[in-house]
Design an enzyme around this catalytic site. Structure first.
Site, PDB file in Angstrom:
ATOM      1  N   LYS A  64      16.584   3.418   1.338  1.00 25.57           N
ATOM      2  CA  LYS A  64      17.855   3.520   2.049  1.00 25.57           C
ATOM      3  C   LYS A  64      18.745   2.547   1.925  1.00 25.57           C
ATOM      4  O   LYS A  64      18.824   1.122   1.885  1.00 25.57           O
ATOM      5  CB  LYS A  64      17.130   2.089   3.951  1.00 25.57           C
ATOM      6  N   ASP A 116       4.586   3.938   6.440  1.00 25.56           N
ATOM      7  CA  ASP A 116       3.319   3.440   7.939  1.00 25.56           C
ATOM      8  C   ASP A 116       3.995   2.713   9.433  1.00 25.56           C
ATOM      9  O   ASP A 116       5.334   2.390   8.566  1.00 25.56           O
ATOM     10  CB  ASP A 116       2.511   2.490   8.122  1.00 25.56           C
ATOM     11  N   PHE A 133      13.691   4.664  11.970  1.00 27.90           N
ATOM     12  CA  PHE A 133      12.384   4.746  11.814  1.00 27.90           C
ATOM     13  C   PHE A 133      11.507   5.798  11.160  1.00 27.90           C
ATOM     14  O   PHE A 133      10.973   7.034  12.013  1.00 27.90           O
ATOM     15  CB  PHE A 133      11.680   4.099  12.828  1.00 27.90           C
ATOM     16  N   ASP A 174      14.140  -1.052   1.101  1.00 24.02           N
ATOM     17  CA  ASP A 174      14.739  -1.115   2.028  1.00 24.02           C
ATOM     18  C   ASP A 174      16.107  -2.375   1.721  1.00 24.02           C
ATOM     19  O   ASP A 174      16.917  -2.323   1.271  1.00 24.02           O
ATOM     20  CB  ASP A 174      13.775  -1.494   2.734  1.00 24.02           C
ATOM     21  N   ARG A 196       0.731   7.036   7.180  1.00 23.32           N
ATOM     22  CA  ARG A 196       0.827   7.523   5.711  1.00 23.32           C
ATOM     23  C   ARG A 196       0.354   8.607   5.284  1.00 23.32           C
ATOM     24  O   ARG A 196       0.864   8.710   4.193  1.00 23.32           O
ATOM     25  CB  ARG A 196       0.260   6.377   4.930  1.00 23.32           C
ATOM     26  N   LYS A 254       0.441  -1.655   0.431  1.00 18.54           N
ATOM     27  CA  LYS A 254       0.216   0.482  -0.252  1.00 18.54           C
ATOM     28  C   LYS A 254       1.161   1.502  -0.042  1.00 18.54           C
ATOM     29  O   LYS A 254       0.140   2.300  -0.811  1.00 18.54           O
ATOM     30  CB  LYS A 254      -1.014  -0.370   1.117  1.00 18.54           C
ATOM     31  N   GLY A 255       2.426   0.914   0.620  1.00 23.99           N
ATOM     32  CA  GLY A 255       2.656   2.693   0.850  1.00 23.99           C
ATOM     33  C   GLY A 255       2.869   2.881   0.071  1.00 23.99           C
ATOM     34  O   GLY A 255       3.738   4.220   0.036  1.00 23.99           O
ATOM     35  N   GLU A 276       7.551   2.307  -6.735  1.00 21.97           N
ATOM     36  CA  GLU A 276       7.277   1.827  -5.214  1.00 21.97           C
ATOM     37  C   GLU A 276       7.702   2.763  -3.825  1.00 21.97           C
ATOM     38  O   GLU A 276       8.599   4.156  -5.310  1.00 21.97           O
ATOM     39  CB  GLU A 276       8.969   0.762  -5.247  1.00 21.97           C
ATOM     40  N   ASP A 277       7.139   2.743  -2.945  1.00 20.97           N
ATOM     41  CA  ASP A 277       7.414   4.138  -2.128  1.00 20.97           C
ATOM     42  C   ASP A 277       8.718   3.700  -1.638  1.00 20.97           C
ATOM     43  O   ASP A 277       9.811   4.569  -1.648  1.00 20.97           O
ATOM     44  CB  ASP A 277       6.574   3.718  -1.013  1.00 20.97           C
TER      45      ASP A 277
HETATM   46  C1  PRP Z   1       7.298  -2.008   1.952  1.00 16.89           C
HETATM   47  C2  PRP Z   1       7.874  -1.264   0.983  1.00 16.89           C
HETATM   48  C3  PRP Z   1       7.841  -2.199  -0.223  1.00 16.89           C
HETATM   49  C4  PRP Z   1       8.746  -3.378   1.067  1.00 16.89           C
HETATM   50  C5  PRP Z   1      10.934  -2.532   0.789  1.00 16.89           C
HETATM   51  O1  PRP Z   1       6.439  -2.667   1.670  1.00 16.89           O
HETATM   52  O2  PRP Z   1       6.573  -0.792  -0.093  1.00 16.89           O
HETATM   53  O3  PRP Z   1       6.786  -2.392  -0.557  1.00 16.89           O
HETATM   54  O4  PRP Z   1       8.476  -3.510   2.090  1.00 16.89           O
HETATM   55  O5  PRP Z   1      11.049  -3.810   1.941  1.00 16.89           O
HETATM   56  P1  PRP Z   1      12.166  -4.579   1.345  1.00 16.89           P
HETATM   57  O6  PRP Z   1      13.387  -3.838   0.341  1.00 16.89           O
HETATM   58  O7  PRP Z   1      14.052  -4.691   2.343  1.00 16.89           O
HETATM   59  O8  PRP Z   1      11.618  -5.449   0.988  1.00 16.89           O
HETATM   60  P2  PRP Z   1       5.605  -3.375   2.830  1.00 16.89           P
HETATM   61  O9  PRP Z   1       5.618  -4.358   3.155  1.00 16.89           O
HETATM   62  O10 PRP Z   1       5.850  -2.452   4.397  1.00 16.89           O
HETATM   63  O11 PRP Z   1       4.093  -3.588   2.953  1.00 16.89           O
HETATM   64  P3  PRP Z   1       3.296  -1.792   2.865  1.00 16.89           P
HETATM   65  O12 PRP Z   1       3.636  -1.303   1.643  1.00 16.89           O
HETATM   66  O13 PRP Z   1       1.953  -2.313   2.683  1.00 16.89           O
HETATM   67  O14 PRP Z   1       3.531  -0.877   4.113  1.00 16.89           O
END
Ligand code: PRP
Length: 191
Positions: A141, A169, A162, A113, A175, A50-51, A109-110
């Site tokens: 990141k 979120d 954080f 990580d 969000r 959702k991000g 993508e938001d």
């Molecule tokens: C977040 C973000 C990416 C993912 C990145 O989604 O939107 O899809 O984590 O992390 P990574 O590089 O370590 O794989 P999340 O699973 O938190 O779901 P959300 O978007 O619904 O908050």
């Protein structure tokens, strides 16, 4: 802080302002537009819920002002992880609604990580024979990257803190903040 939502009290400090986000999205949209002048069928944007919803909405509108036509697709995936750390094992909760064969796909993508989600997603999308698959990520990141994923367009490199806001979120909250800020430690300590 100037005008405010009730969330503002939970934010230690802002690291990226609303204006900076707006300017960066416009810059990214111009760049993508310049690089895709030959995309006659336009660009198929794939938003990862959702991000990335905020970014998708603003980026698509900005792209619309600069160049290629776009279509929007949404995917939802779930990463099996330990707490806040993703494991790279991904389950599809919502798949694409259409065939992407022969299309120029841009994953929206938001945040990248560890890169594990994106790494899996790229393989999945590539297996569906698109003309190309590229990624635009608003935040990255760099300290946390475990997997090298080719992210062609990156908005901001952010510290390994954080952070919440603009789609990011903490327990599904924050969000809607228009900026990105660092959450006060006592907020996640009390959860
Ligand atoms: C977040 C973000 C990416 C993912 C990145 O989604 O939107 O899809 O984590 O992390 P990574 O590089 O370590 O794989 P999340 O699973 O938190 O779901 P959300 O978007 O619904 O908050």
């Amino acid at each position: 802080m100037a005008d405010g939502s009730w969330y503002d009290a939970d934010i230690d400090h802002v690291i990226i302002s609303e204006q900076q986000i707006r300017d960066k999205i416009d810059e990214l949209a111009k760049q993508v537009s310049t690089d895709h002048t030959d995309a006659v069928d336009g660009i198929l944007l794939v938003c990862v819920l959702k991000g990335a919803v905020m970014f998708m909405a603003d980026f698509a509108r900005s792209l619309g002002r600069h160049g290629p036509s776009t279509e929007m697709e949404f995917m939802a995936v779930s990463s099996y992880g330990q707490g806040t750390t993703s494991s790279g094992v991904v389950r599809i909760l919502k798949d694409l609604d259409r065939d992407i064969a022969g299309r120029h796909v841009l994953v929206v993508e938001d945040i990248v990580d560890s890169g594990l989600t994106l790494s899996w997603l790229m393989k999945y999308l590539e297996s569906r024979s698109p003309a190309s698959v590229e990624v635009v990520a608003l935040f990255r990141k760099p300290d946390a990257v475990k997997v090298q994923v080719p992210v062609r367009y990156v908005g901001f490199d952010i510290p390994n803190e954080f952070v919440v806001g603009y789609g990011l979120d903490f327990s599904e909250r924050y969000r809607e903040l228009p900026y990105v800020g660092v959450l006060k430690p006592e907020v996640y300590a009390r959860s």
